[in-house]
Design an enzyme around this catalytic site. Structure first.
Site, PDB file in Angstrom:
ATOM      1  N   ALA A 213       0.814  -1.349  -0.015  1.00  0.00           N
ATOM      2  CA  ALA A 213       0.157  -0.101   0.161  1.00  0.00           C
ATOM      3  C   ALA A 213       0.803   1.232   0.124  1.00  0.00           C
ATOM      4  O   ALA A 213       0.423   2.326  -0.445  1.00  0.00           O
ATOM      5  CB  ALA A 213      -0.898   0.052   1.349  1.00  0.00           C
ATOM      6  N   ASP A 236       2.061  -2.935   4.465  1.00  0.00           N
ATOM      7  CA  ASP A 236       3.387  -2.556   3.636  1.00  0.00           C
ATOM      8  C   ASP A 236       4.588  -3.188   4.912  1.00  0.00           C
ATOM      9  O   ASP A 236       4.301  -3.219   5.839  1.00  0.00           O
ATOM     10  CB  ASP A 236       3.644  -1.044   3.447  1.00  0.00           C
ATOM     11  CG  ASP A 236       4.595  -0.883   2.292  1.00  0.00           C
ATOM     12  OD1 ASP A 236       3.913  -0.843   0.866  1.00  0.00           O
ATOM     13  OD2 ASP A 236       5.720  -0.592   2.463  1.00  0.00           O
ATOM     14  N   CYS A 338       4.758  -0.233 -12.136  1.00  0.00           N
ATOM     15  CA  CYS A 338       4.938   1.224 -13.021  1.00  0.00           C
ATOM     16  C   CYS A 338       6.153   1.057 -13.782  1.00  0.00           C
ATOM     17  O   CYS A 338       7.066   1.580 -13.525  1.00  0.00           O
ATOM     18  CB  CYS A 338       5.164   2.356 -11.882  1.00  0.00           C
ATOM     19  SG  CYS A 338       6.184   2.322 -10.647  1.00  0.00           S
TER      20      CYS A 338
END
Length: 390
Positions: A213, A236, A338
């Site tokens: 997260a 996390d 990403c």
């Protein structure tokens, strides 16, 4: 500051950025801020001008330069050769440029990574690589309770096609003290990240785990899609980032809905044991190379190595397996990075489907050139069992 002094300041900052990139130190933005914290005499125009020089040189070459001076000279020779006359050796100025001294070269991607990127993009490699290092717009996610038209008019923003709560500002601007931001009406979030949340399609009443997260950007989007109903665990291994989520949740009035959970690296199953086989949806927004975010963090090209990429792909596979362990039969795992690299995207998702016996029911690759977003890969893997109604 005189123009010559601005050039020297840029060289000094670039030296720090190069050193940090070699040893996984502080980000360029942080180094720029630190530099000016001890130089109060520099005005806002000076800081803006130096920042422009620093980032112009960083964007110019994908290979880590020999020095800040080499980086700046290479860029100026290509883009603003008239400024080389300011290397005149006067007080607070760089020494004159020598004909045979080292200069950085214009390189679109790290040389060791270029073959993989050419294989990924084919004839479109150069256009895609340039788009990956162009200036990025500022994207916003508008909270469900806020009026899109009113927010857009107030901020001078325009809607992002295909995303119902996304707005875009052509020029970045500070929003931290804007009333809309303080009221939780808007959050800064790239449209690519918003697309990942939309792809996950969290629903009211579900048990959802945001496994990586971070500071909670995608967590907020998941909560909005759940209409505040259900259970959302945001976990996390980074305590600092997880703590940064708190103020964001309070601003968005989601702090009572989200359950933050700190994990120990390598021992995540211990902290998540009560959730084994319980989740309808697990989002694995995994650590990655960040190749899709080069336009926001162009010095990442100087940091990435083949060894680091290999370690990241190993972590990604492990986190996918952890997410699969948390799913109930018929649940869905959404994997996102990403990155624009096949090793972290298509290859990783296909390998996971084969390894786990899951169905790879959909995927999408985003790039700045084709979509106007940061580069992302997102895929959905369905666990065998009861069919999830879509």
């Amino acid at each position: 500051m005189r123009p010559q002094a601005r050039l020297q300041a840029a060289i000094e900052i670039l030296d720090q950025v190069i050193e940090a990139a070699a040893h996984q130190g502080a980000a360029a933005d942080t180094l720029v801020q630190r530099y000016f914290q001890t130089r109060r005499y520099a005005g806002s125009k000076d800081r803006a001008a130096v920042r422009e020089l620093v980032y112009g040189a960083i964007r110019f070459t994908a290979e880590r330069p020999y020095s800040g001076r080499a980086a700046l000279i290479g860029w100026l020779e290509s883009e603003a050769p008239d400024q080389l006359a300011l290397f005149d050796g006067s007080a607070h100025a760089p020494s004159p440029v020598e004909p045979f001294e080292t200069r950085a070269r214009a390189i679109l991607a790290p040389l060791w990574l270029e073959p993989a990127m050419r294989a990924r993009f084919g004839e479109g490699f150069e256009a895609e690589a340039r788009a990956l290092t162009a200036r990025a717009p500022l994207d916003l996610r508008v909270a469900p309770g806020a009026d899109m038209d009113e927010v857009a008019a107030e901020l001078g923003a325009v809607p992002v096609p295909g995303l119902p709560r996304a707005l875009r500002l052509a020029e970045p601007r500070p929003l931290e003290r804007h009333p809309l931001f303080e009221a939780g009406a808007v959050e800064v979030q790239d449209a690519g990240s918003q697309h990942v949340v939309a792809f996950a399609a969290a629903r009211a009443g579900e048990t959802v785990i945001d496994l990586c997260a971070g500071a909670g950007g995608k967590t907020l989007g998941l909560v909005a899609d759940m209409c505040g109903e259900g259970r959302l665990i945001a976990s996390d291994t980074d305590r600092t980032r997880l703590q940064a989520m708190g103020p964001r949740l309070m601003r968005a009035r989601c702090d009572a809905v989200v359950e933050p959970r700190l994990l120990n690296p390598g021992r995540e199953r211990e902290a998540l044991a009560d959730l084994e086989g319980a989740a309808d949806l697990v989002l694995v927004d995994a650590p990655c190379s960040g190749t899709g975010t080069w336009r926001r963090n162009p010095e990442l090209r100087w940091r990435l190595t083949a060894d680091r990429l290999a370690r990241l792909t190993h972590v990604q596979a492990r986190l996918i397996d952890l997410g699969a362990w948390l799913l109930k039969p018929g649940g869905r795992l959404v994997y996102a990075v990403c990155s624009v690299l096949a090793e972290e995207g298509t290859d990783q998702a296909q390998a996971a489907a084969a390894r786990l016996g899951f169905a790879l029911s959909g995927s999408r690759a985003l790039t700045p050139l084709s979509d106007g977003y940061d580069g992302f890969f997102v895929a959905r893997l369905d666990k065998p069992g009861e069919t999830w109604l879509s």
